[in-house]
Design a protein around this motif. Structure first.
Motif, mmCIF file in Angstrom:
data_model
loop_
_atom_site.group_PDB
_atom_site.id
_atom_site.type_symbol
_atom_site.label_atom_id
_atom_site.label_comp_id
_atom_site.label_asym_id
_atom_site.label_seq_id
_atom_site.Cartn_x
_atom_site.Cartn_y
_atom_site.Cartn_z
ATOM 1 N N THR A 32 0.841 -1.191 0.000
ATOM 2 C CA THR A 32 0.000 0.000 0.000
ATOM 3 C C THR A 32 0.883 1.250 0.000
ATOM 4 O O THR A 32 1.969 1.247 0.578
ATOM 5 N N SER A 33 0.408 2.309 -0.666
ATOM 6 C CA SER A 33 1.155 3.570 -0.649
ATOM 7 C C SER A 33 0.542 4.513 0.397
ATOM 8 O O SER A 33 0.962 5.654 0.523
ATOM 9 N N LYS A 34 -0.463 4.031 1.139
ATOM 10 C CA LYS A 34 -1.173 4.883 2.098
ATOM 11 C C LYS A 34 -0.564 4.771 3.491
ATOM 12 O O LYS A 34 0.163 3.822 3.790
ATOM 13 N N ASN A 111 -3.706 -5.780 -3.151
ATOM 14 C CA ASN A 111 -3.647 -4.325 -2.956
ATOM 15 C C ASN A 111 -5.046 -3.718 -3.168
ATOM 16 O O ASN A 111 -5.733 -4.055 -4.138
ATOM 17 N N ASP A 113 -5.632 -0.144 -2.743
ATOM 18 C CA ASP A 113 -5.501 1.319 -2.719
ATOM 19 C C ASP A 113 -6.548 2.014 -3.591
ATOM 20 O O ASP A 113 -6.859 3.186 -3.390
ATOM 21 N N GLU A 114 -7.100 1.271 -4.569
ATOM 22 C CA GLU A 114 -8.115 1.882 -5.439
ATOM 23 C C GLU A 114 -9.374 2.284 -4.668
ATOM 24 O O GLU A 114 -10.181 3.073 -5.174
#
Ligand code: UDP
Ligand code: MN
Length: 326
Positions: A32-34, A111, A113-114
């Protein structure tokens, strides 16, 4: 400026904290980029907090009883909704522009993240009553104003199910009909009860679609993954696994927990006793037995007292032969 986005979970005790550790690890493993935020209650131990700090970017203590604000007042009027008020606290995370709340009993297997492309309040249908959303996974926008209105709603109307799901469905009451884009596909909150209510669909879809497409598994209900025990040597979950909704994902939960979380907990606990739920002692008989001198063993062997199931098992004899033959 509030620009960052975060996944948020909640743990008010050490059991749910373990769930949060696994959830956080699963989000990280799926890159995740969060940011990751965990809200914790005052009863979470120091050791658990230390591990949570290593997995999460932000560990926030929420003590509704100490807060002295409107939450405290709401709590005084409705003590029955204790954990619910704590969960609603996620709306106060105004440092973030958008968040996805996830129950501590969820596991991310892909993932997701969307989800941050969705609006408030987006959630998946509850399998028990599909015109209600399940509050185990939802997209929301932190806002003190919304938080205040939620608390007010909560104190005035209570919760029709006694928990956060009742409050949130009462508050976001047009979810079922207003905007279909706020309905998340079921794969973002694969809750277990669906298996019992629509078994053929589950079997069909889990083989043809969901099995490959599952994104979030939700271990909803009274029996949580941490209610079982696990044998790390045989890689088997013990207990009434047949009754578990997602035995495969339950094993995945335990593999992650025993492989990545337990070592972190052990470091924090040091010499202090702590029960991980793994049967660490399961294979300990072997090193104890090797303490017996080889002369003693030879003597026992010659007296016909071979330990066929243990140290003198066929597997061990074959290993020994392999070493000699090399
Ligand atoms: N929770 C908690 N402590 C509790 C009960 C619940 O921290 O004693 C939090 C935790 O994040 C949990 C969520 O509230 O995942 C919702 O509760 P639960 O998952 O047990 O409900 P279910 O999904 O089974 O309806
Ligand atoms: Mn849950």
């Amino acid at each position: 400026m509030a620009a960052e986005q975060a996944f948020v979970t909640l743990a008010t005790n050490d059991s749910y904290a373990r769930g949060a550790m696994v959830l956080g690890k699963s989000l990280r493993n799926h890159k995740t980029s969060k940011k990751l935020v965990v809200l914790i209650g005052p009863h979470v131990s120091d050791q658990s907090r230390a591990v949570l700090h290593k997995i999460y970017d932000d560990v926030r203590l929420v003590d509704v009883l100490d807060s002295g604000d409107t939450a405290h007042l709401a709590m005084m009027k409705r003590p029955d909704l204790g954990v619910t008020f704590t969960k609603l606290h996620c709306w106060t995370l105004t440092h973030y522009s958008k968040c996805v709340f996830m129950d501590a009993d969820t596991l991310v297997v892909s993932n997701i993240d969307e989800l941050f492309d969705r609006e408030e309040l987006s959630a998946a249908p509850d399998p028990g009553w599909p015109d209600c959303f399940n509050s185990g996974v939802f997209v929301f926008i932190p806002s003190n104003e919304t938080y205040g209105r939620l608390l007010q709603f909560c104190t005035e109307h209570g919760s029709f199910d006694g928990g956060d799901q009742g409050v949130l469905n009462g508050f976001f009451s047009d979810w079922a009909t207003a905007d279909i884009t706020k309905h998340l596909p079921f794969i973002y909150n694969m809750s277990s009860i669906a298996i019992y209510t629509y078994l053929p669909a589950f079997k069909h879809l889990s083989v043809h679609r969901y099995g490959a497409n599952a994104k979030v598994v939700h271990f909803l209900g009274a029996t949580k993954p941490w209610s079982y025990t696990y044998d790390p040597r045989q890689r088997r979950v013990r207990g009434d696994v047949a009754a578990a909704a997602h035995p495969g994902f339950l094993l995945e939960w335990w593999t992650l927990y025993s492989g990545e979380v337990v070592p972190m907990l052990m470091r924090e606990y040091g010499d202090q006793p702590f029960c991980s739920g793994c049967e660490e002692d399961a294979g300990e008989s072997e090193p104890v037995q090797t303490l017996m001198s080889s002369a003693e063993r030879k003597q026992r062997w010659e007296q016909g007292q071979a330990d066929y199931m243990g140290i003198d098992s066929f597997d061990n004899i074959q290993k020994k032969l392999d070493v000699f033959l090399k």
